[in-house]
Every structure is written in C-alpha cells, then in structure tokens.
Scaffold this active site. Structure first.
Site, mmCIF file in Angstrom:
data_model
loop_
_atom_site.group_PDB
_atom_site.id
_atom_site.type_symbol
_atom_site.label_atom_id
_atom_site.label_comp_id
_atom_site.label_asym_id
_atom_site.label_seq_id
_atom_site.Cartn_x
_atom_site.Cartn_y
_atom_site.Cartn_z
ATOM 1 C CB CYS A 41 -0.904 0.000 1.223
ATOM 2 S SG CYS A 41 -1.806 1.559 1.376
ATOM 3 C CB CYS B 199 -4.257 -0.859 5.176
ATOM 4 S SG CYS B 199 -3.457 0.667 4.664
ATOM 5 C CD GLU C 286 -0.397 -2.746 -16.573
ATOM 6 O OE1 GLU C 286 -0.549 -3.751 -15.868
ATOM 7 O OE2 GLU C 286 -0.783 -2.681 -17.751
ATOM 8 C CD GLU D 129 3.321 -3.376 -19.779
ATOM 9 O OE1 GLU D 129 2.599 -4.377 -19.948
ATOM 10 O OE2 GLU D 129 3.544 -2.887 -18.668
ATOM 11 C CB CYS E 75 -6.111 3.271 3.098
ATOM 12 S SG CYS E 75 -4.825 2.983 1.865
ATOM 13 C CD GLU F 95 2.942 -11.670 -17.079
ATOM 14 O OE1 GLU F 95 4.002 -11.314 -17.616
ATOM 15 O OE2 GLU F 95 2.117 -10.880 -16.597
ATOM 16 C CE1 TYR G 274 0.126 -23.093 -22.379
ATOM 17 C CE2 TYR G 274 0.022 -22.364 -20.093
ATOM 18 C CZ TYR G 274 -0.035 -23.380 -21.029
ATOM 19 O OH TYR G 274 -0.246 -24.666 -20.628
ATOM 20 C CG HIS G 275 2.545 -12.794 -22.150
ATOM 21 N ND1 HIS G 275 3.212 -12.056 -23.098
ATOM 22 C CD2 HIS G 275 1.598 -11.972 -21.625
ATOM 23 C CE1 HIS G 275 2.689 -10.832 -23.139
ATOM 24 N NE2 HIS G 275 1.710 -10.764 -22.262
HETATM 25 C C1 GAL Z 1 0.742 -5.828 -18.190
HETATM 26 C C2 GAL Z 1 1.765 -5.680 -17.086
HETATM 27 C C3 GAL Z 1 3.023 -6.445 -17.426
HETATM 28 C C4 GAL Z 1 2.672 -7.840 -17.845
HETATM 29 C C5 GAL Z 1 1.704 -7.801 -19.001
HETATM 30 C C6 GAL Z 1 1.309 -9.166 -19.521
HETATM 31 O O1 GAL Z 1 -0.519 -5.390 -17.805
HETATM 32 O O2 GAL Z 1 2.100 -4.335 -16.860
HETATM 33 O O3 GAL Z 1 3.890 -6.454 -16.315
HETATM 34 O O4 GAL Z 1 2.099 -8.513 -16.761
HETATM 35 O O5 GAL Z 1 0.545 -7.138 -18.586
HETATM 36 O O6 GAL Z 1 0.458 -9.062 -20.614
HETATM 37 ZN ZN ZN Z 2 -3.701 1.002 2.414
#
Ligand code: GAL
Ligand code: ZN
Length: 697
Positions: free
Chosen positions: A127, A173, A162, A329, A176, A377, A379-380
């Site tokens: 947090c 918490c 993100e 990204e 917060c 992740e 398969y990515h």
């Molecule tokens: C995004 C994230 C990345 C990775 C990606 C996978 O949203 O910022 O770190 O997880 O997705 O598609």
């Molecule tokens: Zn918090």
C-alpha cells in the site's frame, strides 16, 4: 550537457521531432543467465529496437537485503545496451517489494475489501499510503537516482508498473482509513458540511465526527452504498496514487532534472487511477495496451484485431495531457491472462504499432523480449520464442515496423501544420474520470457502459475523418471547432457557461444523454430534471427511459432506424430547435430524441439516446458536420485515416479491404492503395514533402 530547464524543453530534447517514433522492448536480465545477456541485447538491436526497458520488478535484485544495494548486474546490462547503441529506460521497482521487506514490515501490505491482508507472492500487494512503505520506496528510488540519474546512457524512467492493485483497490488498511479521513477533513472542515454534501439525512447516515468514517466498502454494507461518499472515496484514492507518483518523481528529479524523462505506464481503461492528475509531473504520458485477449470485440475479426477505437481513444486522451505520449507496453502476440487467448490476426501487431504512430506516439515499447519459461506468464508470447533467439510473428512485425519507421524519418516533415481540410474537422471529446465514476456508481441499467458510450462518439468522429483530442475540463474549448461532451453528468454553472460561450463564439457543441443531471457532489438539482442545461440545449427533459435486455426500442432519424435500450431522454423542445431524431415506438413514440439549434455563431446539438451499435451517433455526428458546412470523409468503422508530421496513414482493422483516399499525385511510402485487412498505407501529398525531395520530380 546541461539539463534542459523545463519539461517542455525536455520534451524536444528527449523526443527530437525528427525521430518521429522509437521502438523498444522489455528485458529481464535478472531472470536469465548472465552469459546470455550479450547475445540477447545484440539481438534486440539487430531486430531494429532502439531502446530497452529494464528493472520494474527487480527490487529483490537491486536491494537483496535491507540497505545493501547491488547495481553491478544492472550496470553491466546498461553497458551492454550502450555498446549496441540502445537507449535505456530504467524503472523504479516499487510494484514488487522483496520478501524481507514485507516480512519485517507486514503493515505495508494492502488490505482488500474482505479485510484480508495481501501477502508476498505476486505484485502490487503493498500500500503506497503506508508511511513505512514510502520510507522504503524513498531509499530505493534515491539509490537508483544517485546511481543513474546523471547517466547519459539512460534515456528515461518509468515509475512503478501499472499503479493499481489490479482490481482489488482501494486498499482498506488503517493507513488508508486515516488518509481518507484526513482528506475529508481538509475538504469539508466541519462534519455538518460533509453530512449535507453526502446527503446523510437519508437512512440516518449522519456522522458526528470524522473519525467515525470508513472508506465505503460494499462488502461491509447490506444495502446500496451512498454514491456521494463513494465518489469522494474515488477522488481520494486517485489522488493518493497521483501523490505517490509525484513523490517518486520528486526524488528522481533531484538527480535527473529534465535530462532524463519520467513517466509511469498507466492502464488506459482502468479508471481507479487517473493519468490526468500526473500530466504536469511527467515529461511524457505513457500507457499499456493489449488489444486481443479473448473479448469478441467488434466485427467478425475483432477478437484477432482488437477494437481500433480503444487504441485511438486512449492515444487521443493521453497525447493532449501534456503533448507527449507513448505506449509503454504493446501486446507482442498471444497473451495468457484473458479468458481466451487467441492468436492476433497476421499483421495485427504491426497494425497496432502504426495505429499508435498515427495517434502521434513518441514511442512504442513491447512487453516482452523473451517468452518466459516459468512464472505466472507462461504462454505469454514475446518478441522471441521459448528458445530465446527465434523471432515470433510479432517479433518480425516489430522489425518490419522499425524498418518502415526508418524510411519515414527520411521523408517526414515533423511539425508541419495539418492540411486545412483536416484541421477544419478537429474535434474534442470531453472526458472526466469523476463523471465516469459517478455514472458507473449508479448506471440505472446494468447494460449502460460509460466507456463504450464515449467510444461510440470517437468512432463517429473517425468515420468523418476528424482528428480528435480527448480532453479534460481545464483545457481551452475554443481551440476546437467541434466539442462533444458525452454523458457529462456532473456540472456546475461555470462549466455550463463555458459551453454556452463556446457555442456563441462559433463552436459546434454536442451534448449527449445524462448530461447535466447532477452537481459536483453527485446530487440532483432542486429544479426540473437537468435544469442547468435547458437554456443551452433549448429544451427541457420530460423524462428518460431505459429497457431491460433483450428488449430494444427504436429511434428514427432521417428515415433510418436505430435500436437502443440503455438510455433515452425524452425531450420537450422550445420553438427554436430542430428535431434530428424521434422515438419510433414505446409509449412516447413521436417525441423528440435528438435536437439541434443555432446559438450565436455556433450550434448546440443534444443527442438524448445511447444507441445499441453506435449507428445513431455516427449518423448525427455526420449531420453536425454537414450543418456546419465542414467537408467530411465517409470511412467505414474500423478504417481510419490520420495525419502526422506530413504523412497520411490509413489503417484497416475491419474484416475486408478498403481503398485509401490517396490522391493521384501522392507519393506512396508504405503499402498499397487498396489496404488489406490489418494493412497500413502511408503516403505523402506533394505540397507536404520536404523541398529537397522535390528535385527531379
Ligand atoms: C501488463 C503488465 C506487465 C505484464 C503484461 C502481460 O498489464 O504491466 O507487467 O504482466 O501485462 O500481458
Ligand atoms: Zn492502504
């Protein structure tokens, strides 16, 4: 080299206009054997990338034990990148605190709506409002700044990753809860004012003291939440996120000045954190985009091509925030986190890169270079496959785009003014996170989709060939010949007066259903429904209706019929308006659904219906342009033609080929006149070509 003095100067310094757009890629040296780094970095360069993005989750490697920093590995990768001529984007690793940290200070872990403290094991579990967490962050960000803040090999910085709790926000918490109460105290000073603005007479919700208040949590309420309290909580939460990013920015700036740029990679569609709040802190606004992850999207090929209006809207929103934007990204291929994860259409990755180019992006970076062999992740896809060297289809498309961009750099005219016919169509869409929160807090029909309502207008504008800025309220409306305020529910007298002046001075103003119904607190007016906009639109709103699925009602406009169900305002116009659409059925058949009137040197149009497919919006926006006597194009939805730096760019995200409007004397730079599915065509008109290229023509 001395530091450029301001963010504006830094923008030119960091993003020289002649570079147009730069491509980059995420690389995780901490997850691969050091012996492979030189090979990987060299291959990144060979594929045509110009920068490499490092370290946003590497805290456990940068500070393996408290206060003991290890930069040796990162130094080595930065050096390897520089040897290859790659610029470096470094990150603050704050989304992923090391286990020693949360073990020692478990109070930094966020608490979800069910009251569960989150644990080590994924990311974004800390947090940012816990002072103890900020002190750890303070140390690592200072250490990074000290090490790399004056390093000329480092191009810029991404803060965190993100910033959200991936849908589990807000945090509940104790820190917060305290922070929310302090925020309320500052805003209201006295508890009576809060009770009044939250409407706490309702259900005996009166508070006696600020310390009785908790962050509204639907899991703690048997009945519906108080929308005014919720709206304030959303404001508070977004404010804390912005404050946290500003906190990190402030630390880095002491080392970097504006020699290196600073941004964070926002999730574009996720309204809990508002990029507009940091527009002045950052040199460039950046965001993340994954168009294909199993949603049906629009059209038969939407699940492989994505919805181009999403990329367009997000780019058109991020760019005007401070004039510089980039995609941090961009999906490189198949992802792994959707409910269904199909292959993108062949060529779709390049299409997205060049669509981003068309929105004016300064860079496109892709996540990630190597497909992971372990972790969440699997398969990515990446730019290379699991063997670490073989380019994927997406990798080859990045390479192709890199070659094409290099070619465009040679002929573009950066900073050239847009062609007049195009500039005359310039439109703005007014977008407010607060309005969006309030609409979503009380939809009145579960099928109402605020984002989709906005996208319908974006699509309508792209179909007439308009350049679009998605703007926040503080922007100057008069810079835009056309201004659409979709479902702008929260207003005050000052905003309505600005709209009025805008139209009187020649602007073409379009307001849509739900606009003006509430004040900034989210309360209805003690007056006729949506009273503040009546004089402006030349009508009162008799009532509204909304239908449950699968029922559909219809409006007719100029002989066309359009289905709708989510929202329809039934209008009671005055004499000086013209009716553009009427209800075709339901008990109010024959009553007006959309109207327009001249006002001063401009016009005001009110579109009271949210149509199911957006066809009504497309038709009426075209009508607004026709009445303003501004020439338009007539592009199919998903086929876009944009202009940037002296280049025309046609992108085709539909299920069939379309002809690009290339004049006979144009120079074709990329692609063909007939733009295939997922195709891109780029051309230049003779008068926009640089003089030196005219020789011998
Ligand atoms: C995004 C994230 C990345 C990775 C990606 C996978 O949203 O910022 O770190 O997880 O997705 O598609
Ligand atoms: Zn918090």
């Amino acid at each position: 080299m001395s530091a450029p003095p301001s963010a504006a100067a830094a923008a030119l310094y960091s993003f020289p206009p002649a570079d147009l757009m730069t491509l980059g890629v995420y690389y995780y040296p901490e997850a691969w054997p050091a012996a492979q780094w030189p090979r990987d970095i060299a291959n990144i360069r060979k594929l045509g990338f110009e920068f490499v993005h490092l370290g946003e989750f590497a805290w456990a490697f940068l500070e393996p034990t408290e206060g003991a920093f290890d930069f040796a590995w990162l130094d080595r990768v930065v050096a390897l990148a520089a040897e290859q001529g790659l610029k470096v984007v470094l990150c603050t690793p704050t989304p992923a605190p090391p286990v020693w940290l949360t073990e020692k200070s478990p109070e930094v872990l966020m608490v979800d709506a069910a009251g569960r403290r989150q644990r080590h094991g994924t990311r974004q579990h800390a947090c940012w409002n816990v002072p103890r967490y900020r002190s750890y962050v303070d140390k690592i960000v200072h250490a990074l700044g000290r090490r790399y803040g004056a390093d000329t090999r480092v191009w810029g910085w991404q803060l965190d990753n993100e910033l959200t709790h991936y849908g589990k926000e807000p945090c509940f918490c104790d820190a917060c809860q305290d922070s929310f109460r302090a925020w309320l105290k500052t805003k209201y000073a006295d508890i009576g004012a809060l009770n009044r603005d939250w409407g706490n007479a309702f259900w005996s919700q009166l508070y006696q003291r600020f310390d009785q208040i908790r962050i509204p949590n639907v899991q703690e309420f048997p009945a519906q939440f108080n929308p005014h309290a919720m709206l304030d909580a959303q404001r508070w939460f977004a404010g804390t996120a912005a404050d946290y990013l500003r906190f990190q920015t402030g630390i880095l700036r002491t080392y970097t000045g504006h020699r290196q740029w600073i941004t964070s990679n926002h999730i574009h569609h996720f309204p809990a954190v508002n990029p507009a709040l940091n527009a002045r802190d950052f040199d460039v606004v950046s965001w993340t985009l994954y168009p294909v992850h199993g949603n049906a999207n629009r059209g038969p090929l939407g699940f492989r091509l994505g919805d181009p209006s999403v990329l367009g809207f997000a780019g058109d929103f991020m760019r005007p925030l401070n004039g510089q934007h980039g995609i941090m990204e961009l999906q490189p291929g198949q992802v792994n986190w959707g409910e269904v994860n199909p292959q993108p259409y062949p060529g779709a990755v390049r299409l997205w890169i060049l669509q981003a180019f068309a929105t004016g992006a300064k860079f496109v970076c892709t996540y990630r270079y190597r497909q992971p062999l372990s972790g969440a992740e699997l398969y990515h896809q990446g730019i290379v496959g699991p063997d670490g060297v073989t380019p994927t289809a997406g990798g080859m498309q990045f390479s192709q785009a890199a070659r094409e961009l290099a070619g465009l750099r040679a002929v573009a005219t950066p900073g050239a003014p847009p062609p007049p016919a195009y500039a005359r169509r310039q439109a703005a869409i007014l977008y407010s996170y607060e309005v969006r929160w309030d609409l979503d807090n009380h939809k009145q029909n579960k099928d109402w989709d605020t984002y989709e309502h906005l996208l319908k207008y974006h699509r309508a504008l792209k179909r007439v060939g308009a350049p679009v800025d998605v703007i926040t309220e503080e922007k100057d409306f008069s810079a835009y010949p056309f201004l659409i305020a979709p479902a702008h529910q929260l207003v005050d007298a000052a905003l309505v007066a600005r709209w009025q002046a805008y139209a009187e001075n020649g602007g073409q103003l379009v307001l849509t259903c739900r606009t003006g119904q509430k004040d900034r607190r989210g309360q209805l007016w003690e007056a006729a429904w949506a009273a503040p906009i009546h004089d402006l639109i030349g009508a009162s709103i008799a009532f509204y209706d909304t239908l449950p699925s699968p029922h559909r009602a219809h409006v007719s406009a100029g002989g066309e019929s359009h289905a709708w169900s989510t929202w329809g305002d039934v209008l009671a116009p005055r004499a000086d308006t013209e009716t553009l659409a009427t209800y075709a059925d339901q008990p109010y058949a024959g009553e007006p659904a959309a109207i327009t009137r001249r006002l001063g040197r401009g016009a005001v149009t009110y579109i009271g219906v949210d149509s199911t497919s957006g066809s009504l919006e497309a038709q009426l926006i075209r009508e607004v342009y026709a009445r303003a006597a501004v020439a338009t194009e007539n592009f199919p939805e998903g086929f876009s033609v944009d202009w940037r730096d002296g280049l025309w760019i046609a992108t085709n995200a539909t299920e069939q080929s379309h002809a690009a409007p290339v004049p006979a004397n144009a120079t074709m730079l990329v692609g063909t006149r007939e733009v295939p599915i997922a195709g891109v065509t780029i051309w230049q008109e003779p008068e926009t070509r640089p003089k030196m290229h005219r020789k011998g023509e």
